[in-house]
Design an enzyme around this catalytic site. Structure first.
Site, short mmCIF file in Angstrom:
data_model
loop_
_atom_site.label_atom_id
_atom_site.label_comp_id
_atom_site.label_asym_id
_atom_site.label_seq_id
_atom_site.Cartn_x
_atom_site.Cartn_y
_atom_site.Cartn_z
N ALA A 158 -21.08 33.85 -6.31
CA ALA A 158 -21.97 32.53 -6.65
C ALA A 158 -21.19 31.41 -7.00
O ALA A 158 -20.05 31.30 -7.24
CB ALA A 158 -22.47 32.97 -8.33
N LYS A 159 -21.94 30.29 -6.19
CA LYS A 159 -20.98 29.00 -6.26
C LYS A 159 -21.59 28.29 -7.54
O LYS A 159 -22.69 27.80 -7.68
CB LYS A 159 -21.45 28.13 -5.13
CG LYS A 159 -20.67 27.25 -4.55
CD LYS A 159 -20.84 26.66 -3.26
CE LYS A 159 -20.47 25.18 -3.04
NZ LYS A 159 -18.86 25.14 -3.22
N SER A 160 -20.98 28.61 -8.70
CA SER A 160 -21.48 28.31 -9.97
C SER A 160 -20.62 26.95 -10.50
O SER A 160 -19.37 27.06 -10.29
CB SER A 160 -21.30 29.38 -10.84
OG SER A 160 -19.90 29.70 -11.04
N TYR A 164 -16.01 25.94 -11.24
CA TYR A 164 -15.38 24.84 -10.71
C TYR A 164 -14.17 24.25 -11.57
O TYR A 164 -13.08 23.36 -11.08
CB TYR A 164 -16.07 24.02 -9.99
CG TYR A 164 -16.45 24.42 -8.62
CD1 TYR A 164 -15.69 23.98 -7.39
CD2 TYR A 164 -17.38 25.35 -8.47
CE1 TYR A 164 -15.77 24.59 -6.14
CE2 TYR A 164 -17.62 26.13 -7.11
CZ TYR A 164 -16.91 25.64 -6.13
OH TYR A 164 -17.17 26.12 -4.91
#
Ligand code: PMP
Length: 307
Positions: A158-160, A164
Site C-alpha cells: 500500500a502506498k500509505s 512515508y
C-alpha cells in the site's frame, strides 16, 4: 505555444482553484497519516503538441487497492479516477511535464486512530515537474541505518502516507550525510528499495531486482522495466539481494515515477562498476524516455493522451 495554465484541483467532489482547497487542523488523516496516495507523471511532447500520462489506470488500480488494504471506505473505481484526472488536466490547460498527486484521506474530524468507520475524501492536485533526481550524472547513495518497515507492520504494497515517515527519515539521513539518496535493507538484512524508488542491479549481464518479499512498494515503473527487459531480451531475476552485491554490481539504477530511471554511481563510498553509466542502464533508460514521451507506438497502450 503558451505554457499558461490554471492551478486547479479536485477537492470534495469539485474542481476548484488549488489555493482554495483547505482542510481543518482536526482532520483525522493530518493527525495520523491515515491516507493513501499516488504519484503519476504526464510528459509533454512539444512536437506532437500533446501531453501523455503514463500508466494512469495502473496507478489508480494500485491506489484503490491501497485503500482496500487500509479498509478506507472509498467507492470510486480506477476507471472513474482516470476520467476525473483527464478532465482536471484538460481544464487546467497544462502544456508541460506534470506530476499528479491523488490522495484518499480520512476527512472526518475525529480523534481516535482507526481506519474503519471514518469518512474519506479524494483530492487530486497537479504540479509542474521535470527531473526529481539527476538522471544523467550518477547518484551517490548510502545504505540507510533505518530499516524498511515490514508488511506486518504497515502493508508494504500500500502506498500509505504514514509509511512515508520511514522514507523521510532515510532521505534526510542520506542528504545530511552529503549523499543524494538512501537504500533501505529489509528486516532480514536484504536490499529493499530507495526512499521513494525501486532498485535494479546488473551483475554479469543479468538484471536483478529485490522481490516483493523484501518489503518493497510494487512500483509501476519497476513493472515497466521488467517488461522492457523481457522485450530487450535482457535476462532478469527477482530475488533476495545481498547488501554486499551493491558493492560489486556492474551497474545500479533506481526506478520510480519521480526518479524515472536514474543511475547510481556510488554506494557507501564504493564506486559502482567503472563509475560511468552502464550499457544496460543506457539501453533501458533511453527506451523508457522514448516511450513516456509518446515516441514509440509499440507501447502506446501505456499512455493516456490528454489532448
Ligand atoms: N518505492 C517507494 C517507497 C516509492 O515511494 C515509489 C514511488 N511511488 C516507488 C517505490 C516506485 O513506484 P512507482 O514506480 O509506481 O512510482
Amino acid at each position: 505555444m503558451s505554457t499558461s495554465h490554471k492551478e486547479l484541483c479536485y477537492f470534495e467532489g469539485k474542481i476548484i482553484p488549488t489555493t482554495e482547497a483547505k482542510i481543518s487542523i482536526q482532520t483525522h488523516a493530518f493527525q495520523y497519516g491515515t491516507s493513501v496516495f499516488g504519484g503519476i507523471r504526464g510528459y509533454y511532447n512539444p512536437k506532437k503538441k500533446n501531453l501523455y500520462v503514463f500508466r494512469l489506470f495502473d496507478h489508480f488500480n494500485r491506489l484503490v487497492n491501497s485503500a482496500k488494504m487500509m479498509q478506507l471506505n472509498f467507492k470510486k473505481s480506477p476507471e472513474e479516477l482516470v476520467e476525473i484526472t483527464l478532465d482536471l488536466i484538460r481544464k487546467s490547460h497544462y502544456h508541460q511535464n506534470i506530476y499528479i498527486r491523488p490522495i484518499i484521506y480520512t476527512s472526518a474530524l475525529q480523534l481516535s486512530p482507526r481506519f474503519h468507520d471514518v469518512d474519506v475524501e479524494l483530492a487530486i492536485y497537479i504540479l509542474k515537474l521535470d527531473d526529481y533526481l539527476d538522471t544523467e550524472n550518477g547518484l551517490r547513495t548510502i545504505v540507510s541505518s533505518w530499516q524498511r518497515y515490514s508488511d506486518n507492520q504497515i502493508p508494504s504494497l500500500a502506498k500509505s502516507s504514514g509509511g512515508y515517515v520511514n522514507s523521510a527519515l532515510a532521505k534526510s539521513e542520506a542528504v545530511q550525510a552529503g549523499m543524494d539518496e538512501a537504500i533501505f535493507l529489509d528486516a532480514n538484512g536484504y536490499v529493499s528499495e530507495g526512499s521513494a524508488e525501486n532498485i535494479f542491479l546488473v551483475r554479469n549481464g543479468q538484471l536483478i531486482t529485490p522481490s516483493l518479499n523484501s518489503s518493497i512498494l510494487e512500483g509501476i515503473t519497476r513493472r515497466t522495466i521488467i517488461k522492457l527487459a523481457n522485450d530487450l531480451k535482457i535476462p532478469l531475476v527477482e530475488r533476495n539481494v545481498l547488501r554486499s552485491e551493491l558493492y560489486i554490481a556492474d551497474e545500479i539504477f533506481f526506478t520510480g515515477t519521480g526518479v524515472q530511471v536514474a543511475w547510481v554511481k556510488e554506494v557507501d563510498r564504493r564506486i559502482v562498476g567503472d563509475g560511468n553509466k552502464g550499457a544496460i542502464t543506457k539501453k533501458i533508460q533511453s527506451l523508457f524516455f522514448t516511450i513516456v514521451r509518446g515516441e514509440d507506438d509499440l507501447y502506446k497502450d501505456w499512455l493516456s493522451s490528454v489532448y
